[in-house]
Design a protein around this motif. Structure first.
Motif, PDB file in Angstrom:
ATOM      1  N   TYR A 126       0.802  -1.216   0.000  1.00  0.00           N
ATOM      2  CA  TYR A 126       0.000   0.000   0.000  1.00  0.00           C
ATOM      3  C   TYR A 126       0.840   1.273   0.000  1.00  0.00           C
ATOM      4  CZ  TYR A 126      -3.342  -3.641   0.877  1.00  0.00           C
ATOM      5  OH  TYR A 126      -4.080  -4.799   0.769  1.00  0.00           O
ATOM      6  N   GLY A 127       2.043   1.160  -0.569  1.00  0.00           N
ATOM      7  CA  GLY A 127       2.834   2.325  -0.939  1.00  0.00           C
ATOM      8  C   GLY A 127       3.470   3.112   0.182  1.00  0.00           C
ATOM      9  N   LEU A 128       3.795   2.454   1.291  1.00  0.00           N
ATOM     10  CA  LEU A 128       4.376   3.184   2.414  1.00  0.00           C
ATOM     11  C   LEU A 128       5.766   2.694   2.814  1.00  0.00           C
ATOM     12  CD1 LEU A 128       1.227   3.561   4.711  1.00  0.00           C
ATOM     13  CD2 LEU A 128       2.311   5.339   3.327  1.00  0.00           C
ATOM     14  N   SER A 129       6.316   1.741   2.088  1.00  0.00           N
ATOM     15  CA  SER A 129       7.617   1.163   2.476  1.00  0.00           C
ATOM     16  C   SER A 129       8.719   2.210   2.556  1.00  0.00           C
ATOM     17  CB  SER A 129       8.027   0.079   1.470  1.00  0.00           C
ATOM     18  OG  SER A 129       7.344  -1.113   1.745  1.00  0.00           O
ATOM     19  N   LYS A 130       8.694   3.174   1.643  1.00  0.00           N
ATOM     20  CA  LYS A 130       9.758   4.173   1.601  1.00  0.00           C
ATOM     21  C   LYS A 130       9.670   5.174   2.748  1.00  0.00           C
ATOM     22  CE  LYS A 130      10.155   4.000  -3.450  1.00  0.00           C
ATOM     23  NZ  LYS A 130      10.027   4.783  -4.716  1.00  0.00           N
ATOM     24  N   PHE A 131       8.595   5.112   3.511  1.00  0.00           N
ATOM     25  CA  PHE A 131       8.358   6.135   4.534  1.00  0.00           C
ATOM     26  C   PHE A 131       8.417   5.568   5.951  1.00  0.00           C
ATOM     27  CE2 PHE A 131       6.184   7.256   0.615  1.00  0.00           C
ATOM     28  CZ  PHE A 131       6.644   8.535   0.379  1.00  0.00           C
ATOM     29  N   LYS A 132       9.004   4.383   6.107  1.00  0.00           N
ATOM     30  CA  LYS A 132       9.026   3.744   7.425  1.00  0.00           C
ATOM     31  C   LYS A 132       9.709   4.604   8.483  1.00  0.00           C
ATOM     32  CE  LYS A 132      10.672  -0.401   6.288  1.00  0.00           C
ATOM     33  NZ  LYS A 132      11.044  -1.837   6.477  1.00  0.00           N
ATOM     34  N   LYS A 133      10.718   5.374   8.082  1.00  0.00           N
ATOM     35  CA  LYS A 133      11.462   6.202   9.035  1.00  0.00           C
ATOM     36  C   LYS A 133      10.939   7.628   9.107  1.00  0.00           C
ATOM     37  CE  LYS A 133      15.755   3.519   8.646  1.00  0.00           C
ATOM     38  NZ  LYS A 133      17.211   3.574   8.359  1.00  0.00           N
ATOM     39  N   SER A 134       9.862   7.897   8.352  1.00  0.00           N
ATOM     40  CA  SER A 134       9.281   9.242   8.365  1.00  0.00           C
ATOM     41  C   SER A 134       8.363   9.421   9.567  1.00  0.00           C
ATOM     42  CB  SER A 134       8.475   9.479   7.083  1.00  0.00           C
ATOM     43  OG  SER A 134       9.302   9.377   5.933  1.00  0.00           O
ATOM     44  N   TYR A 135       8.188  10.683   9.952  1.00  0.00           N
ATOM     45  CA  TYR A 135       7.284  11.013  11.048  1.00  0.00           C
ATOM     46  C   TYR A 135       5.930  11.451  10.477  1.00  0.00           C
ATOM     47  CZ  TYR A 135      11.231  10.603  14.195  1.00  0.00           C
ATOM     48  OH  TYR A 135      12.298  10.103  14.904  1.00  0.00           O
ATOM     49  N   PRO A 136       4.854  11.341  11.245  1.00  0.00           N
ATOM     50  CA  PRO A 136       3.527  11.675  10.724  1.00  0.00           C
ATOM     51  C   PRO A 136       3.438  13.049  10.072  1.00  0.00           C
ATOM     52  CG  PRO A 136       3.288  10.519  12.793  1.00  0.00           C
ATOM     53  CD  PRO A 136       4.767  10.746  12.603  1.00  0.00           C
ATOM     54  N   SER A 137       4.146  14.025  10.622  1.00  0.00           N
ATOM     55  CA  SER A 137       4.098  15.379  10.057  1.00  0.00           C
ATOM     56  C   SER A 137       4.660  15.440   8.642  1.00  0.00           C
ATOM     57  CB  SER A 137       4.869  16.355  10.953  1.00  0.00           C
ATOM     58  OG  SER A 137       6.241  15.984  11.026  1.00  0.00           O
ATOM     59  N   GLN A 138       5.418  14.418   8.254  1.00  0.00           N
ATOM     60  CA  GLN A 138       6.003  14.366   6.909  1.00  0.00           C
ATOM     61  C   GLN A 138       5.129  13.603   5.919  1.00  0.00           C
ATOM     62  OE1 GLN A 138       9.626  12.564   8.628  1.00  0.00           O
ATOM     63  NE2 GLN A 138      10.792  14.296   7.789  1.00  0.00           N
ATOM     64  N   LEU A 139       3.954  13.137   6.359  1.00  0.00           N
ATOM     65  CA  LEU A 139       3.072  12.330   5.527  1.00  0.00           C
ATOM     66  C   LEU A 139       1.834  13.126   5.130  1.00  0.00           C
ATOM     67  CD1 LEU A 139       3.106   9.044   7.666  1.00  0.00           C
ATOM     68  CD2 LEU A 139       4.627   9.622   5.747  1.00  0.00           C
ATOM     69  N   SER A 140       1.289  12.804   3.963  1.00  0.00           N
ATOM     70  CA  SER A 140       0.033  13.415   3.541  1.00  0.00           C
ATOM     71  C   SER A 140      -1.122  12.831   4.355  1.00  0.00           C
ATOM     72  CB  SER A 140      -0.207  13.146   2.053  1.00  0.00           C
ATOM     73  OG  SER A 140      -0.476  11.760   1.839  1.00  0.00           O
ATOM     74  N   GLY A 141      -2.279  13.485   4.274  1.00  0.00           N
ATOM     75  CA  GLY A 141      -3.452  12.993   4.992  1.00  0.00           C
ATOM     76  C   GLY A 141      -3.834  11.581   4.583  1.00  0.00           C
ATOM     77  N   GLY A 142      -3.740  11.305   3.286  1.00  0.00           N
ATOM     78  CA  GLY A 142      -4.064   9.972   2.803  1.00  0.00           C
ATOM     79  C   GLY A 142      -3.088   8.921   3.302  1.00  0.00           C
ATOM     80  N   MET A 143      -1.816   9.265   3.338  1.00  0.00           N
ATOM     81  CA  MET A 143      -0.802   8.326   3.825  1.00  0.00           C
ATOM     82  C   MET A 143      -1.011   8.042   5.309  1.00  0.00           C
ATOM     83  SD  MET A 143       2.371  10.031   1.764  1.00  0.00           S
ATOM     84  CE  MET A 143       3.686   9.040   2.433  1.00  0.00           C
ATOM     85  N   ARG A 144      -1.382   9.067   6.060  1.00  0.00           N
ATOM     86  CA  ARG A 144      -1.634   8.884   7.483  1.00  0.00           C
ATOM     87  C   ARG A 144      -2.809   7.930   7.717  1.00  0.00           C
ATOM     88  NH1 ARG A 144       0.265  13.752  10.993  1.00  0.00           N
ATOM     89  NH2 ARG A 144      -1.196  12.805  12.465  1.00  0.00           N
ATOM     90  N   GLN A 145      -3.852   8.076   6.904  1.00  0.00           N
ATOM     91  CA  GLN A 145      -5.009   7.196   7.061  1.00  0.00           C
ATOM     92  C   GLN A 145      -4.661   5.754   6.687  1.00  0.00           C
ATOM     93  OE1 GLN A 145      -6.793   8.970   9.146  1.00  0.00           O
ATOM     94  NE2 GLN A 145      -8.664   8.212   8.218  1.00  0.00           N
ATOM     95  N   ARG A 146      -3.862   5.588   5.655  1.00  0.00           N
ATOM     96  CA  ARG A 146      -3.418   4.231   5.293  1.00  0.00           C
ATOM     97  C   ARG A 146      -2.576   3.628   6.417  1.00  0.00           C
ATOM     98  NH1 ARG A 146      -0.324   4.874   0.013  1.00  0.00           N
ATOM     99  NH2 ARG A 146      -0.927   7.069   0.063  1.00  0.00           N
ATOM    100  N   ALA A 147      -1.715   4.455   7.004  1.00  0.00           N
ATOM    101  CA  ALA A 147      -0.892   3.972   8.116  1.00  0.00           C
ATOM    102  C   ALA A 147      -1.768   3.557   9.295  1.00  0.00           C
ATOM    103  CB  ALA A 147       0.098   5.055   8.549  1.00  0.00           C
ATOM    104  N   ALA A 148      -2.803   4.356   9.588  1.00  0.00           N
ATOM    105  CA  ALA A 148      -3.708   4.026  10.696  1.00  0.00           C
ATOM    106  C   ALA A 148      -4.429   2.705  10.430  1.00  0.00           C
ATOM    107  CB  ALA A 148      -4.722   5.155  10.902  1.00  0.00           C
ATOM    108  N   LEU A 149      -4.814   2.480   9.171  1.00  0.00           N
ATOM    109  CA  LEU A 149      -5.498   1.228   8.829  1.00  0.00           C
ATOM    110  C   LEU A 149      -4.540   0.044   8.933  1.00  0.00           C
ATOM    111  CD1 LEU A 149      -7.958  -0.320   7.880  1.00  0.00           C
ATOM    112  CD2 LEU A 149      -7.377   0.271   5.524  1.00  0.00           C
ATOM    113  N   ILE A 150      -3.305   0.217   8.463  1.00  0.00           N
ATOM    114  CA  ILE A 150      -2.318  -0.868   8.555  1.00  0.00           C
ATOM    115  C   ILE A 150      -2.026  -1.202  10.013  1.00  0.00           C
ATOM    116  CG2 ILE A 150       0.118  -1.448   8.117  1.00  0.00           C
ATOM    117  CD1 ILE A 150      -0.200   0.085   5.435  1.00  0.00           C
ATOM    118  N   ARG A 151      -1.945  -0.188  10.864  1.00  0.00           N
ATOM    119  CA  ARG A 151      -1.761  -0.427  12.304  1.00  0.00           C
ATOM    120  C   ARG A 151      -2.893  -1.300  12.845  1.00  0.00           C
ATOM    121  NH1 ARG A 151      -2.054   4.897  15.613  1.00  0.00           N
ATOM    122  NH2 ARG A 151      -4.181   4.728  14.806  1.00  0.00           N
TER     123      ARG A 151
END
Length: 254
Positions: A122-147
């Protein structure tokens, strides 16, 4: 037997002055693989119902059954996704999506590999070391769902999960989250105020009345299963379902 049975649920809230009746004899069956939206006037108890299903609230009477047994012994079957993504700003994306596994002491090699696969798919592998403030709203929601998915719940509870997003992002993220839920073969119950959002995602819409809420209608939707939420909006029956839902809502009495 339904995967989830909501049976004779009543919910009253007591104040020093009075008793507020929120839910009045709610009965709903949810089958495996369903995507059910719950819609109704503001304050009718939609989120209260989700909280009862999740076990966060105990109903005044009635019961929640998973595969025919009491919900008290099946809380691990449920994952909850709130209005906000609730990512911790001081943790990296990886630390956020594995937090539930760490708390439950389930951060095994197998589960780490599973989370890695979800991030990759779901397109988040490159952002594993990123912090939430560095993510778009859509990426944050995908991360919340993956969690949430990392804990392997059978049923996902979604409490207006796209309401904090702007309209264009909301449409895109709704499409993405729907596709993830479908691909992972999960059952979902979503609370929303957005009729179009409910129609574009759901196999069934449960329409609640004003408080004290009863189930006014269960509307079963018949779309080609290969259509995305955005594509559903272009189908001729979309307007028909919208009109039916609109007429059933007690919006004039809010």
């Amino acid at each position: 037997m339904a995967l989830l049975e909501i049976k004779n649920i009543y919910m009253n809230f007591h104040t020093p002055e009075s008793v507020i009746e929120a839910l009045n004899n709610i009965n709903i069956d949810i089958e495996k693989g369903d995507f059910v939206s719950v819609i109704g006037p503001s304050g009718c108890g939609k989120s209260t119902l989700l909280n009862i299903i999740s076990g966060l609230l105990k109903p005044s009477s009635g019961e929640i059954l998973f595969n025919g047994t009491s919900s008290d012994s099946n809380q691990d079957m449920v994952g909850y996704m709130f209005q906000k993504d609730n990512l911790f700003e001081w943790l990296t994306l990886w630390d956020n999506v594995t937090l539930g596994l760490k708390i439950k002491k389930l951060l095994t090699k197998e589960n780490i590999e599973k989370v890695d696969l979800l991030l990759s798919q779901y397109g988040l592998s490159k952002f594993k070391k990123s912090y939430p403030s560095q993510l778009s709203g859509g990426m944050r929601q995908r991360a919340a769902l993956i969690r949430t998915l990392a804990l392997e719940p059978e049923i996902l509870l979604l409490d207006e999960p796209f309401s904090a997003l702007d309209y264009q992002t909301r449409l895109k993220v709704c499409d993405e989250i729907f596709q993830i839920i479908k691909k992972e073969n999960k059952t979902a119950i979503m609370v929303t105020h957005d009729i179009s959002e409910a129609i574009s995602t759901s196999s069934k819409i449960v329409i609640l009345s004003k408080r004290p809420s009863v189930v006014k209608r269960e509307l079963f939707l018949d779309f080609n299963e290969n259509l995305t939420p955005l594509q559903r909006r272009d189908e001729p029956q979309f307007r028909e379902y919208f009109n039916i839902t609109w007429k059933e809502l007690d919006l004039n009495d809010e």
